[in-house]
Design a protein around this motif. Structure first.
Motif, PDB file in Angstrom:
ATOM      1  N   TYR A 193     -46.391  18.369  25.051  1.00  0.00           N
ATOM      2  CA  TYR A 193     -46.429  18.257  23.606  1.00  0.00           C
ATOM      3  C   TYR A 193     -47.821  17.806  23.191  1.00  0.00           C
ATOM      4  N   TYR A 194     -48.334  18.454  22.172  1.00  0.00           N
ATOM      5  CA  TYR A 194     -49.674  18.174  21.670  1.00  0.00           C
ATOM      6  C   TYR A 194     -49.539  17.289  20.439  1.00  0.00           C
ATOM      7  N   VAL A 195     -50.291  16.186  20.436  1.00  0.00           N
ATOM      8  CA  VAL A 195     -50.166  15.161  19.414  1.00  0.00           C
ATOM      9  C   VAL A 195     -51.552  14.814  18.892  1.00  0.00           C
ATOM     10  N   GLN A 196     -51.652  14.608  17.588  1.00  0.00           N
ATOM     11  CA  GLN A 196     -52.877  14.094  17.010  1.00  0.00           C
ATOM     12  C   GLN A 196     -52.618  12.657  16.567  1.00  0.00           C
ATOM     13  N   ILE A 197     -53.503  11.761  16.965  1.00  0.00           N
ATOM     14  CA  ILE A 197     -53.364  10.359  16.591  1.00  0.00           C
ATOM     15  C   ILE A 197     -53.707  10.245  15.102  1.00  0.00           C
ATOM     16  N   THR A 198     -52.714   9.876  14.302  1.00  0.00           N
ATOM     17  CA  THR A 198     -52.898   9.812  12.852  1.00  0.00           C
ATOM     18  C   THR A 198     -52.709   8.403  12.296  1.00  0.00           C
ATOM     19  N   GLU A 199     -52.312   7.468  13.154  1.00  0.00           N
ATOM     20  CA  GLU A 199     -52.100   6.094  12.705  1.00  0.00           C
ATOM     21  C   GLU A 199     -52.442   5.141  13.836  1.00  0.00           C
ATOM     22  N   SER A 200     -52.574   3.883  13.496  1.00  0.00           N
ATOM     23  CA  SER A 200     -52.898   2.870  14.498  1.00  0.00           C
ATOM     24  C   SER A 200     -51.708   2.622  15.415  1.00  0.00           C
ATOM     25  N   ALA A 201     -52.036   2.240  16.649  1.00  0.00           N
ATOM     26  CA  ALA A 201     -50.989   1.907  17.614  1.00  0.00           C
ATOM     27  C   ALA A 201     -50.423   0.527  17.319  1.00  0.00           C
ATOM     28  N   GLY A 211     -44.664  25.703  19.038  1.00  0.00           N
ATOM     29  CA  GLY A 211     -44.675  25.160  17.690  1.00  0.00           C
ATOM     30  C   GLY A 211     -43.466  24.322  17.334  1.00  0.00           C
ATOM     31  N   ARG A 212     -42.587  24.064  18.297  1.00  0.00           N
ATOM     32  CA  ARG A 212     -41.419  23.219  18.019  1.00  0.00           C
ATOM     33  C   ARG A 212     -41.845  21.758  18.033  1.00  0.00           C
ATOM     34  N   GLY A 213     -41.504  21.058  16.961  1.00  0.00           N
ATOM     35  CA  GLY A 213     -41.904  19.666  16.819  1.00  0.00           C
ATOM     36  C   GLY A 213     -40.876  18.699  17.366  1.00  0.00           C
ATOM     37  N   LYS A 214     -41.373  17.518  17.744  1.00  0.00           N
ATOM     38  CA  LYS A 214     -40.498  16.473  18.271  1.00  0.00           C
ATOM     39  C   LYS A 214     -41.206  15.138  18.063  1.00  0.00           C
ATOM     40  N   LEU A 215     -40.436  14.129  17.698  1.00  0.00           N
ATOM     41  CA  LEU A 215     -40.986  12.783  17.587  1.00  0.00           C
ATOM     42  C   LEU A 215     -41.114  12.206  18.994  1.00  0.00           C
ATOM     43  N   LEU A 216     -42.319  11.796  19.350  1.00  0.00           N
ATOM     44  CA  LEU A 216     -42.580  11.256  20.678  1.00  0.00           C
ATOM     45  C   LEU A 216     -43.013   9.801  20.557  1.00  0.00           C
ATOM     46  N   THR A 217     -42.472   8.970  21.402  1.00  0.00           N
ATOM     47  CA  THR A 217     -42.902   7.579  21.492  1.00  0.00           C
ATOM     48  C   THR A 217     -43.485   7.396  22.877  1.00  0.00           C
ATOM     49  N   PHE A 218     -44.741   6.973  22.932  1.00  0.00           N
ATOM     50  CA  PHE A 218     -45.411   6.826  24.224  1.00  0.00           C
ATOM     51  C   PHE A 218     -46.342   5.624  24.184  1.00  0.00           C
ATOM     52  N   SER A 219     -46.575   5.046  25.364  1.00  0.00           N
ATOM     53  CA  SER A 219     -47.443   3.873  25.447  1.00  0.00           C
ATOM     54  C   SER A 219     -48.699   4.214  26.231  1.00  0.00           C
ATOM     55  N   VAL A 220     -49.769   3.492  25.905  1.00  0.00           N
ATOM     56  CA  VAL A 220     -51.064   3.685  26.556  1.00  0.00           C
ATOM     57  C   VAL A 220     -51.705   2.315  26.774  1.00  0.00           C
ATOM     58  N   ASP A 221     -52.699   2.281  27.642  1.00  0.00           N
ATOM     59  CA  ASP A 221     -53.378   1.019  27.937  1.00  0.00           C
ATOM     60  C   ASP A 221     -54.415   0.646  26.887  1.00  0.00           C
ATOM     61  N   GLU A 222     -55.033   1.626  26.276  1.00  0.00           N
ATOM     62  CA  GLU A 222     -56.052   1.407  25.250  1.00  0.00           C
ATOM     63  C   GLU A 222     -55.714   2.259  24.029  1.00  0.00           C
ATOM     64  N   PRO A 223     -55.906   1.731  22.831  1.00  0.00           N
ATOM     65  CA  PRO A 223     -55.603   2.533  21.636  1.00  0.00           C
ATOM     66  C   PRO A 223     -56.628   3.656  21.461  1.00  0.00           C
ATOM     67  N   TYR A 224     -56.193   4.737  20.826  1.00  0.00           N
ATOM     68  CA  TYR A 224     -57.064   5.878  20.543  1.00  0.00           C
ATOM     69  C   TYR A 224     -57.593   5.788  19.118  1.00  0.00           C
ATOM     70  N   LYS A 225     -58.726   6.426  18.888  1.00  0.00           N
ATOM     71  CA  LYS A 225     -59.263   6.536  17.539  1.00  0.00           C
ATOM     72  C   LYS A 225     -58.438   7.551  16.767  1.00  0.00           C
ATOM     73  N   LYS A 226     -58.308   7.345  15.459  1.00  0.00           N
ATOM     74  CA  LYS A 226     -57.602   8.322  14.624  1.00  0.00           C
ATOM     75  C   LYS A 226     -58.301   9.667  14.736  1.00  0.00           C
ATOM     76  N   GLY A 227     -57.490  10.711  14.839  1.00  0.00           N
ATOM     77  CA  GLY A 227     -58.001  12.063  14.973  1.00  0.00           C
ATOM     78  C   GLY A 227     -58.030  12.569  16.397  1.00  0.00           C
ATOM     79  N   THR A 228     -57.889  11.671  17.372  1.00  0.00           N
ATOM     80  CA  THR A 228     -57.893  12.068  18.784  1.00  0.00           C
ATOM     81  C   THR A 228     -56.709  12.980  19.071  1.00  0.00           C
ATOM     82  N   LEU A 229     -56.945  14.010  19.854  1.00  0.00           N
ATOM     83  CA  LEU A 229     -55.884  14.921  20.289  1.00  0.00           C
ATOM     84  C   LEU A 229     -55.480  14.551  21.712  1.00  0.00           C
TER      85      LEU A 229
END
Length: 116
Positions: free
Chosen positions: A34-42, A63-81
């Protein structure tokens, strides 16, 4: 009826094959990306271990959408793919940063790459 036995002889193995395919694909955990664009703060879930969590909409290559919840070690900048691997059971796997040209062409318009 002359055709009862041939239908049973041919149909039963096909039915068993379909059931086994479904069973083993669920055990093996067929992955979907699934391809996600970071649009909000973690959200910080653990200050000591620096774990951050996102809950964002993602799209598979079809093109099928799904709500994904995932964790990371460092936050991403908004706009990151990022691309997130997800199994049929819901397990969220690795998260990888990608570039715009790595998005499948079928879903590129779903992302506002230049807006951040």
């Amino acid at each position: 009826m002359k055709f009862d036995k041939p239908i049973i002889i041919i149909g039963f193995p096909i039915l068993i094959g379909i059931v086994l395919l479904l069973f083993y694909s669920s055990i093996l955990g067929v992955k979907n990306n699934y391809y996600v664009q970071i649009t909000e703060s973690a959200h910080i879930i653990n200050k000591d271990n620096h774990k951050y969590v996102y809950s964002l909409n993602g799209f598979n290559k079809d093109g099928r959408g799904k709500l994904l919840t995932f964790s990371v070690d460092e936050p991403y900048k908004k706009g990151t793919l990022v691309v997130v691997s997800r199994t049929n059971e819901g397990y969220i796997g690795d998260v990888h940063v990608i570039k715009e040209n790595q998005l499948p062409s079928s879903i590129q318009k779903k992302f506002a790459v230049n807006n951040f």
